[in-house]
Design a protein around this motif. Structure first.
Motif, mmCIF file in Angstrom:
data_model
loop_
_atom_site.group_PDB
_atom_site.id
_atom_site.type_symbol
_atom_site.label_atom_id
_atom_site.label_comp_id
_atom_site.label_asym_id
_atom_site.label_seq_id
_atom_site.Cartn_x
_atom_site.Cartn_y
_atom_site.Cartn_z
ATOM 1 N N ILE A 116 -23.251 93.550 97.778
ATOM 2 C CA ILE A 116 -23.347 94.184 96.784
ATOM 3 C C ILE A 116 -23.376 95.726 97.017
ATOM 4 O O ILE A 116 -22.825 96.454 95.814
ATOM 5 C CB ILE A 116 -24.707 93.993 96.262
ATOM 6 N N ASP A 117 -23.513 96.046 98.342
ATOM 7 C CA ASP A 117 -23.230 97.434 98.643
ATOM 8 C C ASP A 117 -21.631 97.915 98.345
ATOM 9 O O ASP A 117 -21.410 99.193 98.420
ATOM 10 C CB ASP A 117 -23.694 97.803 99.800
ATOM 11 N N HIS A 118 -20.647 96.821 98.245
ATOM 12 C CA HIS A 118 -19.274 97.515 98.289
ATOM 13 C C HIS A 118 -18.793 97.564 96.748
ATOM 14 O O HIS A 118 -17.856 98.064 96.756
ATOM 15 C CB HIS A 118 -18.409 96.127 98.810
ATOM 16 N N TYR A 119 -19.756 97.383 95.881
ATOM 17 C CA TYR A 119 -19.463 97.458 94.458
ATOM 18 C C TYR A 119 -20.333 98.432 93.698
ATOM 19 O O TYR A 119 -21.596 98.653 94.150
ATOM 20 C CB TYR A 119 -19.277 96.302 93.783
ATOM 21 N N ASP A 120 -19.845 99.268 92.719
ATOM 22 C CA ASP A 120 -20.838 99.871 91.806
ATOM 23 C C ASP A 120 -21.253 98.990 90.837
ATOM 24 O O ASP A 120 -22.581 99.121 90.443
ATOM 25 C CB ASP A 120 -19.813 101.161 91.246
ATOM 26 N N TYR A 121 -20.171 98.277 90.312
ATOM 27 C CA TYR A 121 -20.979 97.245 89.326
ATOM 28 C C TYR A 121 -20.389 95.718 89.408
ATOM 29 O O TYR A 121 -19.229 95.689 89.835
ATOM 30 C CB TYR A 121 -20.436 97.442 87.646
#
Length: 258
Positions: A116-121
């Motif tokens: 999840i930390d690799h993506y903004d959405y």
């Protein structure tokens, strides 16, 4: 940390996949890192992202059931500008297989914790039914975006969907909330559309996006070319509407952060 949004409606044909793909592409165009997860066995979001659903090595089935590592399953940098977890007919078997798995409703949530930390959405395209795949999506999400047509039966269906979301929130995800309600396939010349639109705003207030997605031929044609509307015809009314929706969502996030 990124935000996970399920795009869901138990009624089919309301523009759910169209919204998922075009909103994701619009967000990606703003230089955000975006992931789309296709949980619909029809694989329409996969095809509309420029990926052949018949020619993928791994799908959401492998991620949820076989526990194949995320980095092996994800399709990086699709022609639509975002990452994708693909779907095809194999995903139909996932619901059956998941019945045999411990904590089956949390399978997707546990997988996304590490990425999840690799993506903004992260946008999840849900099937048009309440099944284990949809429950996995809701359990993993921060919120639900509801696309709907402004017609009488859609309004009835929305009440049922809200009830479903409330029940799921109580059981699998206490933090789940409504991200927003999006009016799709809107025709301002239609009196019923305008009446239903006003009822929505009356009952749900600022949960109803100001942006309205119009009926648009280019928007309907784009998936058959394996492209979001902004890459098929960036000047079309549909393309402009989804870019406006992305802007509205980002402004809402900025207000919440302040």
């Amino acid at each position: 940390m990124g935000k996970i949004i399920s795009i869901a409606n138990q009624k089919g044909g309301v523009g759910k996949t169209t919204t998922c793909v075009n909103l994701a592409a619009s967000m990606a165009a703003t230089k955000r890192n975006i992931l789309v997860i296709d949980l619909d066995p029809q694989g329409n979001a996969t095809m509309a992202s420029g990926i052949d659903k018949y020619d993928v090595d791994f799908t959401a089935y492998d991620l949820l059931v076989e526990e194949t590592p995320f980095n092996e399953v994800v399709c990086k940098n699709t022609p639509a500008g975002y990452d994708l977890i693909a779907a095809n007919g194999d995903v139909t078997a996932a619901e059956i297989k998941l019945m045999e798995v411990f904590s089956r409703e949390l399978r997707l949530k546990n997988t996304l914790v590490n990425v999840i930390d690799h993506y903004d959405y992260i946008f999840i395209d849900c099937p048009p039914s309440l099944n284990l795949l949809t429950i996995n999506a809701m359990a993993a999400s921060h919120s639900v975006l509801v696309p709907m047509q402004c017609e009488y039966f859609a309004l009835e269906g929305l009440t049922a969907l809200m009830d479903t979301i409330s029940k799921l929130a109580a059981v699998v995800n206490h933090d789940l909330k409504i991200e927003g309600i999006l009016r799709t396939m809107f025709d301002p010349r239609n009196r019923l559309s305008s009446d239903v639109s006003e009822q929505l705003k009356k009952h749900f207030g600022n949960k109803v996006y100001r942006t309205v997605i119009p009926r648009n031929v280019r928007l309907a044609e784009a998936p058959s070319h394996g492209k979001p509307a902004m890459y098929y015809d960036k000047y079309s009314a549909g393309s402009k509407a989804y870019l406006a929706l992305a802007g509205e969502m980002l402004r809402r996030e900025e207000i919440l952060m302040t």
